[in-house]
Scaffold this active site. Sequence first.
Site, PDB file in Angstrom:
ATOM      1  N   CYS A 176      98.447  25.941  30.071  1.00 37.40           N
ATOM      2  CA  CYS A 176      98.903  27.134  30.793  1.00 37.40           C
ATOM      3  C   CYS A 176     100.298  26.991  31.394  1.00 37.40           C
ATOM      4  CB  CYS A 176      97.916  27.488  31.901  1.00 37.40           C
ATOM      5  SG  CYS A 176      96.392  28.111  31.212  1.00 37.40           S
TER       6      CYS A 176
HETATM    7  N1  CO8 Z   1      77.853  37.466  32.729  1.00 39.43           N
HETATM    8  C1  CO8 Z   1      76.895  37.319  33.682  1.00 39.43           C
HETATM    9  N2  CO8 Z   1      76.750  36.182  34.392  1.00 39.43           N
HETATM   10  C2  CO8 Z   1      77.545  35.161  34.102  1.00 39.43           C
HETATM   11  C3  CO8 Z   1      78.555  35.242  33.125  1.00 39.43           C
HETATM   12  C4  CO8 Z   1      78.682  36.452  32.420  1.00 39.43           C
HETATM   13  N3  CO8 Z   1      79.594  36.606  31.459  1.00 39.43           N
HETATM   14  N4  CO8 Z   1      79.209  34.064  33.086  1.00 39.43           N
HETATM   15  C5  CO8 Z   1      78.649  33.263  33.981  1.00 39.43           C
HETATM   16  N5  CO8 Z   1      77.630  33.910  34.614  1.00 39.43           N
HETATM   17  C6  CO8 Z   1      76.730  33.386  35.636  1.00 39.43           C
HETATM   18  C7  CO8 Z   1      76.744  31.871  35.653  1.00 39.43           C
HETATM   19  O1  CO8 Z   1      75.938  31.329  34.636  1.00 39.43           O
HETATM   20  C8  CO8 Z   1      76.217  31.594  37.030  1.00 39.43           C
HETATM   21  O2  CO8 Z   1      74.830  31.767  37.038  1.00 39.43           O
HETATM   22  P1  CO8 Z   1      73.896  30.817  37.938  1.00 39.43           P
HETATM   23  O3  CO8 Z   1      74.369  31.041  39.352  1.00 39.43           O
HETATM   24  O4  CO8 Z   1      72.532  31.326  37.652  1.00 39.43           O
HETATM   25  O5  CO8 Z   1      74.166  29.419  37.454  1.00 39.43           O
HETATM   26  C9  CO8 Z   1      76.830  32.718  37.866  1.00 39.43           C
HETATM   27  O6  CO8 Z   1      77.154  33.754  36.925  1.00 39.43           O
HETATM   28  C10 CO8 Z   1      78.074  32.297  38.581  1.00 39.43           C
HETATM   29  O7  CO8 Z   1      78.894  31.546  37.655  1.00 39.43           O
HETATM   30  P2  CO8 Z   1      80.183  30.804  38.064  1.00 39.43           P
HETATM   31  O8  CO8 Z   1      79.941  30.010  39.312  1.00 39.43           O
HETATM   32  O9  CO8 Z   1      80.728  30.085  36.870  1.00 39.43           O
HETATM   33  O10 CO8 Z   1      81.112  32.063  38.397  1.00 39.43           O
HETATM   34  P3  CO8 Z   1      82.491  32.103  39.105  1.00 39.43           P
HETATM   35  O11 CO8 Z   1      82.423  33.049  40.219  1.00 39.43           O
HETATM   36  O12 CO8 Z   1      83.049  30.745  39.381  1.00 39.43           O
HETATM   37  O13 CO8 Z   1      83.409  32.766  37.965  1.00 39.43           O
HETATM   38  C11 CO8 Z   1      85.099  32.082  36.404  1.00 39.43           C
HETATM   39  C12 CO8 Z   1      83.625  32.122  36.739  1.00 39.43           C
HETATM   40  C13 CO8 Z   1      85.580  33.511  36.235  1.00 39.43           C
HETATM   41  C14 CO8 Z   1      85.306  31.313  35.118  1.00 39.43           C
HETATM   42  C15 CO8 Z   1      85.862  31.421  37.574  1.00 39.43           C
HETATM   43  O14 CO8 Z   1      85.248  30.243  37.961  1.00 39.43           O
HETATM   44  C16 CO8 Z   1      87.315  31.117  37.238  1.00 39.43           C
HETATM   45  O15 CO8 Z   1      88.069  31.930  36.754  1.00 39.43           O
HETATM   46  N6  CO8 Z   1      87.744  29.916  37.624  1.00 39.43           N
HETATM   47  C17 CO8 Z   1      89.134  29.501  37.401  1.00 39.43           C
HETATM   48  C18 CO8 Z   1      89.219  28.953  36.060  1.00 39.43           C
HETATM   49  C19 CO8 Z   1      90.615  28.811  35.575  1.00 39.43           C
HETATM   50  O16 CO8 Z   1      91.585  29.275  36.105  1.00 39.43           O
HETATM   51  N7  CO8 Z   1      90.715  28.149  34.508  1.00 39.43           N
HETATM   52  C20 CO8 Z   1      91.938  27.994  33.858  1.00 39.43           C
HETATM   53  C21 CO8 Z   1      91.562  28.115  32.499  1.00 39.43           C
HETATM   54  S1  CO8 Z   1      92.597  28.276  31.353  1.00 39.43           S
HETATM   55  C22 CO8 Z   1      93.924  27.303  31.166  1.00 39.43           C
HETATM   56  O17 CO8 Z   1      94.357  26.581  31.961  1.00 39.43           O
HETATM   57  C23 CO8 Z   1      94.518  27.379  29.819  1.00 39.43           C
HETATM   58  C24 CO8 Z   1      93.859  26.527  28.863  1.00 39.43           C
HETATM   59  C25 CO8 Z   1      94.536  26.722  27.557  1.00 39.43           C
HETATM   60  C26 CO8 Z   1      94.145  27.985  26.897  1.00 39.43           C
HETATM   61  C27 CO8 Z   1      92.866  27.834  26.234  1.00 39.43           C
HETATM   62  C28 CO8 Z   1      92.417  28.951  25.438  1.00 39.43           C
HETATM   63  C29 CO8 Z   1      91.084  28.905  24.766  1.00 39.43           C
END
Ligand code: CO8
Length: 393
Positions: A176
């Site tokens: 990123c």
């Molecule tokens: N629908 C319904 N429920 C869901 C879904 C969904 N789609 N997805 C997850 N849930 C559930 C989970 O399973 C979990 O359930 P349970 O509590 O029963 O275990 C619950 O919802 C809560 O899940 P999370 O705790 O994971 O939810 P968050 O509030 O943390 O949200 C996010 C998830 C949106 C992913 C969030 O954590 C986030 O955005 N974090 C930051 C991540 C980030 O910035 N990463 C950078 C990534 S990318 C990068 O750097 C580039 C890489 C290179 C590119 C690659 C390309 C492929």
Amino acid sequence: MKILGKVESIAENRGNISMGDTTAVISGSGIWIPPNSISNRELVESYNAFADVYNTRNEAAINAGSIAPKPQSSVDFIEKASGIKNRYVYVKEGILDINRMRPLMPPRSDEEISQQAEMAMQAGRAALEAASLEPSDIDVVIVACSYTQRSYPSIAIEVQHALGINGFAFDMLVACSSATFGIQRAREMILSRTANRVLILNPELISPQIDFTDRDSHFIFGDVATATVVENADQCRSSRAFEIISSRAATVYSNNIRSNFGHLSRVMDVEPFASENLFHQSGRKVFKEVCPMVVEHLKEHLQEQQMDTTEVSRWWLHQANINMNQLISRKLLGDAASADKAPIVLDRFANTASAGSLIAFNLHQQDLESGDKGVICSFGAGYSIGSLILSKC
Ligand code: CO8
């Protein structure tokens, strides 16, 4: 044999370089937006239909506890947890097909232009036009992005050839932070006078790496290409340039965002594109660890320049998650935090890896006046953080 245990590395690069009177400016920038978009509703409907079929097909194994059922995805969750409503994709065909769940891209021969070079060229041409330059004015091309579709010849050299640019070109991958790290390298070349004009291209063709059968990550990414021209201020013809006052880069090793596929899969006898080798992350951990690092990084960067956060008119932040951006803005600006100061584009584009902060920069700079300051900041896998302090010329 275990060769190394846990490896941690910290490297920081401070950007207070001064080489005589030379000043580097961003003289033009551009975006190429793919023609296809996918809404959350479309994506969730397809994933949920896939999950139903998967669970029915695997009912016996699921009941026996040997595999987990695929849970349902939800539009409400996606919008609340990430702020994403839509994403653009290079190719839509195949992604929503529950028998495929990945884009269908016809292969191209070695004689045809590659897909990523094509995307990069479109954005590059827009940036050159904004800078009032011709391809022949450029002497270095950097393709900086999260993935390249092959190792060699580099995508940058292909674009250099296709546009008719002399000099040299190379690819660099910093997930990123590729775009900001690329602009930093360009600035250093200008300041050290090893180049006069550098074209930095970010063809983020991410959709082929997304596991559309994974509920946790199927909604996160979109495709786009951005481009930036960095040049010596003395030669700048653009009326909309920004001086790059300072740049700063930091990396801290983390396993919390990984993509494992690569050429060694061939000799390790593993399936290179199995789910565990595509993009995966511990999103919560990333959120908790990266936000304070970014706030600290930006505060220190401004302090080095004897600047205060109140002096910054615009924050063009990395676009991974709206809650992350709002938290970082609040920590930096307190009550002054607003969508006007730190614009969000991920509702429309989703996470476009290194291009996110550059899309925000492209779409939200026209109202700034001469002397106004802005900060471009990327953060993500690695971990990596890159920041650029700009001043409107
Ligand atoms: N629908 C319904 N429920 C869901 C879904 C969904 N789609 N997805 C997850 N849930 C559930 C989970 O399973 C979990 O359930 P349970 O509590 O029963 O275990 C619950 O919802 C809560 O899940 P999370 O705790 O994971 O939810 P968050 O509030 O943390 O949200 C996010 C998830 C949106 C992913 C969030 O954590 C986030 O955005 N974090 C930051 C991540 C980030 O910035 N990463 C950078 C990534 S990318 C990068 O750097 C580039 C890489 C290179 C590119 C690659 C390309 C492929």
